[in-house]
Design a protein around this motif. Sequence first.
Motif, PDB file in Angstrom:
ATOM      1  N   TYR A 109      16.903  73.634 -35.013  1.00 54.36           N
ATOM      2  CA  TYR A 109      16.889  72.182 -34.822  1.00 54.36           C
ATOM      3  C   TYR A 109      18.211  71.604 -35.280  1.00 54.36           C
ATOM      4  O   TYR A 109      18.946  72.203 -36.084  1.00 54.36           O
ATOM      5  CB  TYR A 109      15.734  71.541 -35.583  1.00 54.36           C
ATOM      6  N   GLY A 110      18.500  70.418 -34.758  1.00 50.48           N
ATOM      7  CA  GLY A 110      19.723  69.728 -35.138  1.00 50.48           C
ATOM      8  C   GLY A 110      20.088  68.696 -34.092  1.00 50.48           C
ATOM      9  O   GLY A 110      19.464  68.586 -33.025  1.00 50.48           O
ATOM     10  N   ALA A 111      21.114  67.928 -34.395  1.00 50.95           N
ATOM     11  CA  ALA A 111      21.609  66.882 -33.498  1.00 50.95           C
ATOM     12  C   ALA A 111      23.050  67.206 -33.143  1.00 50.95           C
ATOM     13  O   ALA A 111      23.925  67.197 -34.017  1.00 50.95           O
ATOM     14  CB  ALA A 111      21.517  65.510 -34.159  1.00 50.95           C
ATOM     15  N   PRO A 112      23.353  67.511 -31.870  1.00 48.03           N
ATOM     16  CA  PRO A 112      24.741  67.834 -31.495  1.00 48.03           C
ATOM     17  C   PRO A 112      25.657  66.637 -31.705  1.00 48.03           C
ATOM     18  O   PRO A 112      25.247  65.474 -31.600  1.00 48.03           O
ATOM     19  CB  PRO A 112      24.620  68.216 -30.011  1.00 48.03           C
ATOM     20  N   GLU A 113      26.915  66.943 -31.984  1.00 52.56           N
ATOM     21  CA  GLU A 113      27.900  65.901 -32.234  1.00 52.56           C
ATOM     22  C   GLU A 113      28.842  65.702 -31.057  1.00 52.56           C
ATOM     23  O   GLU A 113      29.428  64.623 -30.920  1.00 52.56           O
ATOM     24  CB  GLU A 113      28.718  66.244 -33.481  1.00 52.56           C
ATOM     25  N   ARG A 114      29.019  66.703 -30.214  1.00 48.87           N
ATOM     26  CA  ARG A 114      29.892  66.572 -29.043  1.00 48.87           C
ATOM     27  C   ARG A 114      29.391  67.497 -27.941  1.00 48.87           C
ATOM     28  O   ARG A 114      28.591  68.408 -28.183  1.00 48.87           O
ATOM     29  CB  ARG A 114      31.331  66.891 -29.401  1.00 48.87           C
ATOM     30  N   THR A 115      29.877  67.252 -26.759  1.00 49.34           N
ATOM     31  CA  THR A 115      29.447  68.034 -25.611  1.00 49.34           C
ATOM     32  C   THR A 115      30.060  69.430 -25.661  1.00 49.34           C
ATOM     33  O   THR A 115      31.048  69.683 -26.347  1.00 49.34           O
ATOM     34  CB  THR A 115      29.855  67.324 -24.310  1.00 49.34           C
ATOM     35  N   GLY A 116      29.454  70.311 -24.877  1.00 49.52           N
ATOM     36  CA  GLY A 116      29.919  71.693 -24.820  1.00 49.52           C
ATOM     37  C   GLY A 116      28.746  72.635 -24.668  1.00 49.52           C
ATOM     38  O   GLY A 116      27.635  72.232 -24.267  1.00 49.52           O
ATOM     39  N   SER A 117      28.965  73.880 -24.967  1.00 49.48           N
ATOM     40  CA  SER A 117      27.924  74.898 -24.882  1.00 49.48           C
ATOM     41  C   SER A 117      28.066  75.852 -26.055  1.00 49.48           C
ATOM     42  O   SER A 117      29.157  76.054 -26.587  1.00 49.48           O
ATOM     43  CB  SER A 117      28.006  75.674 -23.560  1.00 49.48           C
ATOM     44  N   ALA A 118      26.950  76.414 -26.453  1.00 49.40           N
ATOM     45  CA  ALA A 118      26.913  77.367 -27.569  1.00 49.40           C
ATOM     46  C   ALA A 118      25.944  78.481 -27.214  1.00 49.40           C
ATOM     47  O   ALA A 118      24.847  78.228 -26.688  1.00 49.40           O
ATOM     48  CB  ALA A 118      26.484  76.676 -28.867  1.00 49.40           C
ATOM     49  N   VAL A 119      26.355  79.709 -27.495  1.00 41.32           N
ATOM     50  CA  VAL A 119      25.527  80.893 -27.251  1.00 41.32           C
ATOM     51  C   VAL A 119      25.014  81.373 -28.597  1.00 41.32           C
ATOM     52  O   VAL A 119      25.800  81.763 -29.471  1.00 41.32           O
ATOM     53  CB  VAL A 119      26.310  81.996 -26.522  1.00 41.32           C
ATOM     54  N   ILE A 120      23.709  81.348 -28.772  1.00 38.02           N
ATOM     55  CA  ILE A 120      23.071  81.724 -30.031  1.00 38.02           C
ATOM     56  C   ILE A 120      22.425  83.094 -29.847  1.00 38.02           C
ATOM     57  O   ILE A 120      21.669  83.312 -28.891  1.00 38.02           O
ATOM     58  CB  ILE A 120      22.020  80.690 -30.461  1.00 38.02           C
ATOM     59  N   GLU A 121      22.734  84.014 -30.747  1.00 32.50           N
ATOM     60  CA  GLU A 121      22.105  85.325 -30.753  1.00 32.50           C
ATOM     61  C   GLU A 121      20.893  85.299 -31.684  1.00 32.50           C
ATOM     62  O   GLU A 121      21.006  84.904 -32.845  1.00 32.50           O
ATOM     63  CB  GLU A 121      23.098  86.393 -31.221  1.00 32.50           C
ATOM     64  N   ILE A 122      19.771  85.720 -31.159  1.00 31.90           N
ATOM     65  CA  ILE A 122      18.510  85.723 -31.900  1.00 31.90           C
ATOM     66  C   ILE A 122      18.076  87.174 -32.070  1.00 31.90           C
ATOM     67  O   ILE A 122      17.853  87.881 -31.081  1.00 31.90           O
ATOM     68  CB  ILE A 122      17.419  84.914 -31.168  1.00 31.90           C
ATOM     69  N   THR A 123      17.977  87.604 -33.305  1.00 30.96           N
ATOM     70  CA  THR A 123      17.522  88.956 -33.625  1.00 30.96           C
ATOM     71  C   THR A 123      16.137  88.866 -34.230  1.00 30.96           C
ATOM     72  O   THR A 123      15.935  88.191 -35.245  1.00 30.96           O
ATOM     73  CB  THR A 123      18.481  89.644 -34.604  1.00 30.96           C
ATOM     74  N   VAL A 124      15.170  89.538 -33.591  1.00 31.17           N
ATOM     75  CA  VAL A 124      13.781  89.529 -34.033  1.00 31.17           C
ATOM     76  C   VAL A 124      13.503  90.857 -34.736  1.00 31.17           C
ATOM     77  O   VAL A 124      13.771  91.929 -34.188  1.00 31.17           O
ATOM     78  CB  VAL A 124      12.813  89.325 -32.858  1.00 31.17           C
ATOM     79  N   ILE A 125      12.975  90.785 -35.953  1.00 28.81           N
ATOM     80  CA  ILE A 125      12.674  91.980 -36.757  1.00 28.81           C
ATOM     81  C   ILE A 125      11.172  92.023 -36.987  1.00 28.81           C
ATOM     82  O   ILE A 125      10.598  91.106 -37.572  1.00 28.81           O
ATOM     83  CB  ILE A 125      13.411  91.953 -38.097  1.00 28.81           C
ATOM     84  N   ASN A 126      10.540  93.091 -36.499  1.00 29.09           N
ATOM     85  CA  ASN A 126       9.111  93.294 -36.701  1.00 29.09           C
ATOM     86  C   ASN A 126       8.912  93.981 -38.054  1.00 29.09           C
ATOM     87  O   ASN A 126       9.400  95.087 -38.287  1.00 29.09           O
ATOM     88  CB  ASN A 126       8.539  94.155 -35.575  1.00 29.09           C
ATOM     89  N   GLN A 127       8.190  93.326 -38.952  1.00 33.58           N
ATOM     90  CA  GLN A 127       8.016  93.866 -40.294  1.00 33.58           C
ATOM     91  C   GLN A 127       6.938  94.941 -40.378  1.00 33.58           C
ATOM     92  O   GLN A 127       6.774  95.537 -41.435  1.00 33.58           O
ATOM     93  CB  GLN A 127       7.693  92.733 -41.269  1.00 33.58           C
ATOM     94  N   ARG A 128       6.214  95.202 -39.309  1.00 34.82           N
ATOM     95  CA  ARG A 128       5.240  96.292 -39.315  1.00 34.82           C
ATOM     96  C   ARG A 128       5.870  97.592 -38.845  1.00 34.82           C
ATOM     97  O   ARG A 128       5.680  98.646 -39.454  1.00 34.82           O
ATOM     98  CB  ARG A 128       4.035  95.944 -38.434  1.00 34.82           C
TER      99      ARG A 128
END
Length: 396
Positions: free
Chosen positions: A93-112
Motif C-alpha cells: 500500500y501507499g500513495a504514489p508521488e509521481r507518474t511512472g512505472s515500477a516492477v515489484i518482485e514478490i517472493t512467496v515462502i511456504n513455511q510448511r
Amino acid sequence: MENNKSWSSFLTVCLACVLTAQADIKAEAQVGQLFVHELERSVYQHDFPPYLRHYGIVYDDSMVFKCNLQHHPDLPRWLRYTQRSPRHNGFLYGAPERTGSAVIEITVINQRTYDTLRNRMVIRVSEPAKMMPYQVDFFLPNRDVEEVLPPGEQEVLKQYAAALWKPHKPDMINISSALDRGGRVPLPLPAHKEGVYVKLGSDRAFPECLKEIQTSRHQELCTLGEDPAPCSVWLSSHNRIDWCHTSLADLSTEAPPSPAPTWGSGILDDGGFYDPPESPEGRDYFLDYIGTVIVPFVLAIVLCLVLAYVMCCRREGVERRNAKTPEIQLHHHHTIHDNTEELRSLAGSRAAARPLSTLPMFNARSGESMPPFRSDSAHIPLILAQQDPNTDTLPR
C-alpha cells in the motif's frame, strides 16, 4: 529433422516468454491516491507443491511474502508492505508521488515445505483523475493498519465521511500506521492497537463541523486532556476518532511565496566589518616549556641526588661497624669463617674412594657392584631377579 528440432525449441522458448509475461501482475495507480494490493495466501496454495493439484489436496499453509523493487533490495519510497503474521494475507500500500512505472518482485515462502515462488507485479502510475485540495487526516486509535486496508473497510470509512460531506463522497488518499509517524509500539495485549491515520480528500470545501478543529476552543480542550467531538455524525465505536490528533489541509489556495531578499547599499555599518588576520599572532611557549620539560627534569635530578646520598653517604663502612661490635662477637665470627674455609679446602682435596652406595647397580647384600652394561639398552635387565633367579630381592 534438425530443422524441426530447432523450430520446436524456438517455439518452446517463445511460449515460455509469453507465459512469463502473462504471469506478471498488472496494477494501476494514480498520483496522490491510495494504492492497495492484497497478497492472498489462497492464490498460492495450489502451487506448493505442484503435484497436489493432481490429487486434489489443498493445504492451508503459512506463507511469508518478501517484496522488493526489481534489481533493488527495498521497495520504492512511497510503497510499503505489511503482514500481521504468516497466517494472514500481506498488503502492499501507499500513495504514489509521481507518474511512472515500477516492477515489484514478490517472493512467496511456504513455511510448511520451505518451497519458494517468485512473481512480478508491474505498477503503472498515471495522473489523477481529479484534484482533491481539501484533505482531512483522521486518527483511529483502536485500529491496526491491516484492519483498514481491505477494500470493504475502506468503503465503510468513506461512507462515514460521506455523511459529513453531504452529498459528496470523499476519496481515499493515504493510509499509514501510527508507528510510521513516531508512535510507540503498543503492549502485546488484545485491546491495545497501534493506531491508523486515514487521509481522505475531496474537491468540495470542508463541512462546518470539521472547521471547528482549527478553532482555539478545540485546541484548549485538547490541551486540558478532553477529546471534543465536533462532528456528532461519526458515532461508530468500532472506528472511533481521536479528534485531537485530526488535522485539516487546505490546498485550494497556493501558499504565498516567500518574500524576496532586500538588497542593501552594500556598505556595512561602522564596527560591523571583521577583517580576519592573514596569519595568527605568535604565541610564547616558554611557560609551557618550563612546565612540561624543565620542572620534571629538575625533580628527577633532586630524586637522584637524594637516592645517591642515602645509598653512599649514609653507609657505616666495615671499620665503623667493627668498632661498634664487641670483641667476643667478632672473635666468634672470625672463628666460624675460618673453620668454614678450612672444611671447604679439605673437601676439595680429599682423594678417598666413593661410597659403594653411590656406585651404579650396588647390591645391598653382597656389597659388590655389577659390571657396567653395554650401551644397548635392550639387554639391560629391568629386574635383578631376571639376572640371578636365586637372589632374594625382598628387604630384610
